[in-house]
Scaffold this motif. Structure first.
Motif, PDB file in Angstrom:
ATOM      1  N   ASP A 114       0.916  -1.245   0.154  1.00 54.98           N
ATOM      2  CA  ASP A 114      -0.220   0.002  -0.022  1.00 54.98           C
ATOM      3  C   ASP A 114       1.119   1.245  -0.115  1.00 54.98           C
ATOM      4  OD1 ASP A 114      -3.157   0.318   0.637  1.00 54.98           O
ATOM      5  OD2 ASP A 114      -1.894   2.193   1.211  1.00 54.98           O
ATOM      6  N   VAL A 115       0.477   2.290  -0.782  1.00 59.19           N
ATOM      7  CA  VAL A 115       1.266   3.507  -1.024  1.00 59.19           C
ATOM      8  C   VAL A 115       1.114   4.278   0.302  1.00 59.19           C
ATOM      9  CG1 VAL A 115      -0.538   4.809  -1.868  1.00 59.19           C
ATOM     10  CG2 VAL A 115       1.782   5.363  -2.371  1.00 59.19           C
ATOM     11  N   ASP A 116       0.266   3.970   1.270  1.00 63.24           N
ATOM     12  CA  ASP A 116       0.256   4.958   2.331  1.00 63.24           C
ATOM     13  C   ASP A 116       0.822   4.230   3.610  1.00 63.24           C
ATOM     14  OD1 ASP A 116      -0.868   5.683   4.844  1.00 63.24           O
ATOM     15  OD2 ASP A 116      -2.495   6.353   3.766  1.00 63.24           O
ATOM     16  N   LYS A 117       1.985   4.898   4.162  1.00 63.64           N
ATOM     17  CA  LYS A 117       2.759   3.909   5.043  1.00 63.64           C
ATOM     18  C   LYS A 117       1.990   3.692   6.250  1.00 63.64           C
ATOM     19  CE  LYS A 117       4.557   8.275   6.801  1.00 63.64           C
ATOM     20  NZ  LYS A 117       5.977   8.970   7.338  1.00 63.64           N
ATOM     21  N   ASN A 118       0.796   4.605   6.672  1.00 64.88           N
ATOM     22  CA  ASN A 118      -0.102   4.166   7.812  1.00 64.88           C
ATOM     23  C   ASN A 118      -0.742   2.838   7.464  1.00 64.88           C
ATOM     24  OD1 ASN A 118       0.724   6.330   9.458  1.00 64.88           O
ATOM     25  ND2 ASN A 118      -0.556   7.647   8.230  1.00 64.88           N
ATOM     26  N   HIS A 119      -1.299   2.849   6.307  1.00 67.52           N
ATOM     27  CA  HIS A 119      -2.045   1.599   5.990  1.00 67.52           C
ATOM     28  C   HIS A 119      -1.103   0.402   5.982  1.00 67.52           C
ATOM     29  CE1 HIS A 119      -5.593   3.449   3.565  1.00 67.52           C
ATOM     30  NE2 HIS A 119      -5.461   3.908   4.761  1.00 67.52           N
ATOM     31  N   SER A 120      -0.029   0.450   5.571  1.00 71.49           N
ATOM     32  CA  SER A 120       0.945  -0.710   5.485  1.00 71.49           C
ATOM     33  C   SER A 120       1.348  -1.089   6.883  1.00 71.49           C
ATOM     34  CB  SER A 120       2.097  -0.636   4.528  1.00 71.49           C
ATOM     35  OG  SER A 120       2.940   0.717   4.872  1.00 71.49           O
ATOM     36  N   ALA A 121       1.686  -0.039   7.577  1.00 72.06           N
ATOM     37  CA  ALA A 121       2.184  -0.537   9.157  1.00 72.06           C
ATOM     38  C   ALA A 121       0.785  -0.956   9.956  1.00 72.06           C
ATOM     39  CB  ALA A 121       2.464   0.944   9.854  1.00 72.06           C
ATOM     40  N   THR A 122      -0.238  -0.444   9.750  1.00 73.50           N
ATOM     41  CA  THR A 122      -1.473  -1.048  10.464  1.00 73.50           C
ATOM     42  C   THR A 122      -1.759  -2.569   9.984  1.00 73.50           C
ATOM     43  OG1 THR A 122      -2.419   1.394  10.535  1.00 73.50           O
ATOM     44  CG2 THR A 122      -3.760  -0.771  10.903  1.00 73.50           C
ATOM     45  N   LEU A 123      -1.582  -2.683   8.667  1.00 73.35           N
ATOM     46  CA  LEU A 123      -1.606  -3.940   8.168  1.00 73.35           C
ATOM     47  C   LEU A 123      -0.706  -5.072   8.705  1.00 73.35           C
ATOM     48  CD1 LEU A 123      -3.118  -5.951   6.110  1.00 73.35           C
ATOM     49  CD2 LEU A 123      -1.720  -4.962   4.409  1.00 73.35           C
ATOM     50  N   GLN A 124       0.354  -4.477   8.678  1.00 70.99           N
ATOM     51  CA  GLN A 124       1.462  -5.553   9.380  1.00 70.99           C
ATOM     52  C   GLN A 124       1.039  -5.825  10.884  1.00 70.99           C
ATOM     53  OE1 GLN A 124       4.695  -6.619   7.733  1.00 70.99           O
ATOM     54  NE2 GLN A 124       3.958  -7.887   9.285  1.00 70.99           N
ATOM     55  N   THR A 125       0.578  -4.875  11.634  1.00 70.24           N
ATOM     56  CA  THR A 125       0.131  -4.944  12.906  1.00 70.24           C
ATOM     57  C   THR A 125      -0.981  -6.175  12.998  1.00 70.24           C
ATOM     58  OG1 THR A 125       1.048  -2.881  13.288  1.00 70.24           O
ATOM     59  CG2 THR A 125      -0.369  -3.929  15.068  1.00 70.24           C
ATOM     60  N   GLU A 126      -2.034  -5.993  12.236  1.00 74.24           N
ATOM     61  CA  GLU A 126      -3.039  -6.862  12.172  1.00 74.24           C
ATOM     62  C   GLU A 126      -2.766  -8.215  11.667  1.00 74.24           C
ATOM     63  OE1 GLU A 126      -6.073  -6.458  13.301  1.00 74.24           O
ATOM     64  OE2 GLU A 126      -5.821  -4.133  13.617  1.00 74.24           O
ATOM     65  N   ILE A 127      -1.715  -8.235  10.762  1.00 71.61           N
ATOM     66  CA  ILE A 127      -1.369  -9.704  10.261  1.00 71.61           C
ATOM     67  C   ILE A 127      -0.615 -10.446  11.522  1.00 71.61           C
ATOM     68  CG2 ILE A 127       0.310 -10.763   9.057  1.00 71.61           C
ATOM     69  CD1 ILE A 127      -0.433  -8.865   6.825  1.00 71.61           C
ATOM     70  N   ASP A 128       0.221  -9.610  12.057  1.00 71.33           N
ATOM     71  CA  ASP A 128       0.909 -10.034  13.212  1.00 71.33           C
ATOM     72  C   ASP A 128       0.073 -10.693  14.330  1.00 71.33           C
ATOM     73  OD1 ASP A 128       3.368  -9.676  11.795  1.00 71.33           O
ATOM     74  OD2 ASP A 128       3.854  -7.703  12.954  1.00 71.33           O
ATOM     75  N   LYS A 129      -0.946 -10.054  14.690  1.00 68.47           N
ATOM     76  CA  LYS A 129      -1.967 -10.257  15.558  1.00 68.47           C
ATOM     77  C   LYS A 129      -2.877 -11.462  15.296  1.00 68.47           C
ATOM     78  CE  LYS A 129      -4.026  -6.448  16.130  1.00 68.47           C
ATOM     79  NZ  LYS A 129      -4.889  -5.286  17.161  1.00 68.47           N
TER      80      LYS A 129
END
Length: 363
Positions: free
Chosen positions: A85-100
Motif C-alpha cells: 500500500d502506498v500509504d505508510k500508515n495503511h501498510s504499518a497497520t496491516l502488518q500489525t493486524e497480520i501479526d495479531k
C-alpha cells in the motif's frame, strides 16, 4: 478520501470481498495440483491492500485470505502472499493486524508487506519476473498506478489471473483532463485514449459509460487477456465502479462468471445481471424488461448451423463476452430440443437434465 473508504464496511465492499475470496478459493483448488509438481507455491498479490480492517473492526480481504490459509494446512504450506500500500500508515497497520492473527506462525511463508508507489518500477518487475501461479487484486482508489502493463505483468504466466477496480466516474472525468493524460494513456494505451478523447464528448452519458468499458475490455484483450469479465456496482441509478476480471484461461473465466452471477442483485429468466444494485433487487419488475433467454435460444441455431457439438463445447464457444452461464445454455438447449429444432444423442434421458457431454446436432 481514501482513508474514508475504510471507515466502515459498506455493502458494496462486502460484496467485492466475497467475489475476491470465492474466486481465490476456487482458483487455488484448480492450480494446486499442477503447482505441487513444481515449486509447490501459489501466490496472492494485493497492490493496494489497505490497513487490514475497517474502522468498525471488520476484516478486509488480506486478513480474510490469510485466515483461510491458517485454517487450511495444505493451503498454508503453499501460499505466498504479497501486500502493498502506498500509504505508510495503511501498510504499518496491516502488518500489525497480520501479526495479531491467531495461528499466523503456522504459515510456511511469512506474508510480505511493503509500502511502495505502484508505477514504472512495478510494471518492470512484473513484466520481467516469472511469477508462480498467482491471483492478483489491483484496487487503487482512483486510477493512478493502474495500467495495462501492470495487468499484463500479473497475468502473463501460467495460472495467473487478475481482478482490478475500475473507477468509471473518475476515469470518465479524467479522459479529457490534460493533467492526468499520462495516467489515461497508461490505462488504455495511447491510441485508445486518444480515440476516447475525440469521441466521448459526442456521446450521451449512458453511451459514454458503455464506450469507455468497451475500450477498456478491448485494450485488455489486445494485450493477451483473452477473457475479460466486468461486474458493475450501482448506487441508485448510477454506476459507482466496476470490478474487472482478466484471464488467459477459459476455466478461470467460467469459475469467475459463476461467482459474479451469484453476487448479482437480479437475474432475468435465470440470466444474471452481473450488477450489484440494491435498487434493482427491490424492483425486479422494472428490471425484467427483456427476454434474454429467448435471445439465447434464437442465436444458437444460426451460430452452430449444420454442426454437432457437446453442450460444453457450445458453452465454451458461445458464452464468452455474454452474460450467459452454463445453466442458461442447458435450459435453452432443452427448450430447443422440446421444440424439435435440435436433436441430441440421448433423447430418452431423465427429464429436466442436460449433461455436459450430450451431443447436440443443429440443422
Amino acid at each position: 478520501m481514501a482513508d474514508q473508504f475504510f471507515d466502515e464496511q459498506l455493502d458494496q465492499s462486502e460484496i467485492k470481498a466475497q467475489i475476491i475470496q470465492k474466486y481465490f478459493y476456487a482458483w487455488a483448488r484448480i492450480v494446486t495440483p499442477t503447482a505441487m509438481q513444481g515449486a509447490k507455491k501459489i501466490g496472492y498479490i494485493d497492490l493496494y491492500a489497505g490497513p487490514g480492517r475497517y474502522k468498525d473492526g471488520a476484516a478486509s480481504t488480506p486478513l480474510l485470505i490469510l485466515q483461510s490459509a491458517i485454517a487450511q494446512p495444505a493451503l498454508g504450506q503453499m501460499l505466498v502472499t504479497f501486500f502493498n500500500d502506498v500509504d505508510k500508515n495503511h501498510s504499518a497497520t496491516l502488518q500489525t493486524e497480520i501479526d495479531k492473527l491467531p495461528g499466523i506462525e503456522k504459515l510456511k511463508y511469512k506474508p510480505v508487506v511493503q509500502c511502495n508507489e505502484v508505477g514504472e518500477d512495478a510494471e518492470k518487475y512484473f513484466n520481467e519476473t516469472r511469477l508462480i501461479p498467482s491471483f492478483s487484486f489491483v484496487d487503487p482508489f482512483g486510477y493512478k498506478g493502474l495500467s495495462l502493463k501492470i495487468v499484463n505483468g500479473v497475468i502473463k504466466d501460467w495460472g495467473c489471473d487478475c481482478v482490478f477496480f475500475f473507477n468509471h466516474s473518475r476515469i470518465n472525468a479524467g479522459i479529457s483532463n490534460p493533467k492526468v493524460e499520462t495516467h489515461m494513456d497508461a490505462l488504455f494505451g495511447v491510441e485508445r485514449a486518444t480515440k476516447l478523447r475525440e469521441t466521448l464528448p459526442q456521446k450521451s452519458p449512458a453511451l459514454r459509460e458503455s464506450f469507455v468499458l468497451e475500450e477498456m475490455s478491448q485494450a485488455l484483450k489486445a494485450m493477451g487477456g483473452a477473457f475479460v469479465l466486468p461486474f458493475r456496482f450501482k448506487r441508485g441509478q448510477r454506476t459507482s465502479h466496476y470490478l474487472i476480471f482478466v484471464s488467459k484461461n477459459f476455466r478461470g473465466y467460467d469459475v469467475m462468471k459463476d461467482v459474479m452471477a451469484k453476487a448479482s442483485s437480479t437475474e432475468d429468466q435465470g440470466v444474471p445481471s452481473f450488477t450489484y444494485s440494491p435498487a434493482d433487487a427491490s424492483m425486479p419488475l422494472l428490471f425484467s424488461l427483456t427476454q434474454p433467454l429467448g435471445k439465447l435460444k434464437e442465436s444458437l441455431p444460426s451460430a452452430f448451423s449444420g454442426r454437432t457439438l457437446t453442450m460444453r463445447q457450445i458453452y465454451e464457444k458461445h458464452s464468452v463476452d455474454t452474460p450467459y452461464v452454463a445453466k442458461n445454455y442447458k435450459q435453452a438447449l432443452r427448450e430447443l430440443e422440446e421444440d424439435k429444432i435440435i436433436t441430441t444423442d440421448r433423447p430418452n434421458r431423465r427429464k429436466g437434465t442436460f449433461a455436459d457431454d450430450i451431443l447436440v446436432t443443429f440443422p
